[in-house]
Enzyme design. Structure first.
Site, PDB file in Angstrom:
ATOM      1  N   GLU A  23      12.941  13.389   6.807  1.00 58.95           N
ATOM      2  CA  GLU A  23      13.264  14.442   7.772  1.00 58.95           C
ATOM      3  C   GLU A  23      14.593  14.151   8.456  1.00 58.95           C
ATOM      4  OE1 GLU A  23      10.386  17.043  10.388  1.00 58.95           O
ATOM      5  OE2 GLU A  23      10.680  15.097  11.344  1.00 58.95           O
TER       6      GLU A  23
ATOM      7  N   PHE B 175       3.211  18.161   9.449  1.00 60.91           N
ATOM      8  CA  PHE B 175       2.870  17.629   8.126  1.00 60.91           C
ATOM      9  C   PHE B 175       1.595  16.794   8.207  1.00 60.91           C
ATOM     10  CE2 PHE B 175       2.956  14.292   4.948  1.00 60.91           C
ATOM     11  CZ  PHE B 175       3.266  14.985   3.792  1.00 60.91           C
TER      12      PHE B 175
ATOM     13  N   ASP C 122       0.802  -1.216   0.000  1.00 64.80           N
ATOM     14  CA  ASP C 122       0.000   0.000   0.000  1.00 64.80           C
ATOM     15  C   ASP C 122       0.835   1.265   0.000  1.00 64.80           C
ATOM     16  OD1 ASP C 122       0.989  -0.368   2.513  1.00 64.80           O
ATOM     17  OD2 ASP C 122      -0.780   0.357   3.558  1.00 64.80           O
ATOM     18  N   LYS C 123       2.148   1.157   0.176  1.00 63.66           N
ATOM     19  CA  LYS C 123       2.945   2.378   0.233  1.00 63.66           C
ATOM     20  C   LYS C 123       4.403   2.048  -0.032  1.00 63.66           C
ATOM     21  CE  LYS C 123       3.660   2.120   5.242  1.00 63.66           C
ATOM     22  NZ  LYS C 123       5.121   1.971   5.206  1.00 63.66           N
ATOM     23  N   THR C 124       5.159   3.082  -0.369  1.00 64.10           N
ATOM     24  CA  THR C 124       6.593   2.912  -0.565  1.00 64.10           C
ATOM     25  C   THR C 124       7.244   2.547   0.764  1.00 64.10           C
ATOM     26  OG1 THR C 124       6.564   4.551  -2.316  1.00 64.10           O
ATOM     27  CG2 THR C 124       8.699   4.037  -1.345  1.00 64.10           C
TER      28      THR C 124
ATOM     29  N   LYS D 188       8.560  23.540   4.423  1.00 58.59           N
ATOM     30  CA  LYS D 188       9.061  22.548   3.466  1.00 58.59           C
ATOM     31  C   LYS D 188       7.928  21.582   3.141  1.00 58.59           C
ATOM     32  CE  LYS D 188      10.809  19.338   6.976  1.00 58.59           C
ATOM     33  NZ  LYS D 188      11.984  18.645   7.535  1.00 58.59           N
TER      34      LYS D 188
END
Length: 313
Positions: free
Chosen positions: A222, A266, A135-137, A289
């Site tokens: 980060e 974020f 579902d995600k990197t 950022k």
């Protein structure tokens, strides 16, 4: 906490099959015991006078005799249920986990970590995987973010080559010309680089682990940015007694302090994070950022149409 659920106990196909088989065996045992109990109680009522040597049964009730004989047959057929099979399976899985932990092909030399079987319930499932859904990197990739290149002002820095000198974690940067410019206060782009380094060291939500002396970051990108600033000589040192952010500038041998006024963390909807700081001169700064598409929409028309913006695309 109200929405949290307990972890689901996972069972392998072998365990499900074994449990189903045991339930079937127990059901057959119970049926046979009931049949034996029924026939035994009927026989005992008819032959009571001829089997005086069996002693008193304690009751003349047919139902009580049925229960007694059924229980007797359950005890007689106890070996029908393979209890030892479950113990044997658990021992086999335990030793399988031990063997997997000593398998050199499962050893990760980068992290100096061997394979650890936290649970032995699903050992036999490892070789039967047919589909992997991601579902995600980071699920299938290494989930490692490395700082290799950056832009500051109108300059692009980073050769992309593997550096020979020691690097901070998540940093793989090589550009001798950049270091010369950063270490020379008289260089044309020194101030641009200095502002960028201060930004990297200040715009984050990292917490320092005092015991280990390492950074704890919410995301690898980060951590890569703050470690890059540390690699370039601008190290985030935490907060002082007045709750001011401390950044040690090794290049100019100075300490920069900021008062942290607010943090806009974020989120998937904002796609950016911001910090509001007050410097030692009392000037309030906003450092932001995030995704380039989001930041671009918030730039002035002069900034978007400038040569600096075009050179860093």
């Amino acid at each position: 906490m109200k929405n949290s659920a307990n972890a689901r106990y996972k069972l392998s196909k072998l365990e499900n099959s074994t449990n189903t088989s045991i339930l079937c065996v127990f059901a057959v045992q119970l049926v046979l015991a009931l049949i034996g109990g029924f026939l035994g109680s009927e026989w005992m009522i008819k032959e009571r006078d001829n089997v005086f040597y069996l002693g008193s049964l304690g009751s003349d009730s047919k139902f009580v005799l049925l229960i007694q004989f059924t229980g007797t047959w359950i005890l007689i057929m106890t070996n029908f249920v393979p209890i030892s099979l479950m113990v044997t399976l658990e021992l086999v899985k335990f030793w399988q986990g031990m063997f997997m932990g000593t398998d050199y092909q499962l050893y990760d030399p980068d992290q100096d970590m061997e394979m650890r079987a936290q649970s032995s319930n699903l050992n036999e499932e490892l070789g039967q995987v047919e589909y992997v859904f991601s579902d995600k990197t980071g699920t299938l990739t290494c989930n490692i973010m490395e700082f290799k290149k950056f832009s500051a002002g109108s300059g692009n820095y980073g050769t992309g080559q593997k550096p020979e000198e020691k690097q901070e974690s998540n940093v793989c940067f090589h550009d001798p010309a950049m270091f010369e410019c950063l270490n020379d206060p008289k260089a044309d782009k020194h101030e641009e680089l200095k502002r960028t380094m201060v930004f990297l060291a200040a715009c984050h939500t990292i917490i320092i682990d005092e015991r280990k002396g390492t950074y704890n970051a919410a995301s690898p990108d980060e951590l890569a940015l703050v470690n890059a600033a540390k690699q370039f000589g601008y190290e985030f040192k935490g907060f002082d007694a007045q709750d001011r952010m401390i950044i040690h500038n090794k290049v100019d041998n100075e300490t920069i302090r900021f008062e942290l006024l607010n943090v806009c963390e974020f989120s998937s909807s904002r796609k950016r994070m911001s910090v509001i700081l007050r410097d030692e001169q009392g000037q309030i700064r906003l450092m932001c950022k995030g995704a380039d598409s989001v930041i671009k929409d918030r730039l002035s028309s002069d900034s978007v149409n400038s040569s600096v913006f075009e050179s860093t695309q």
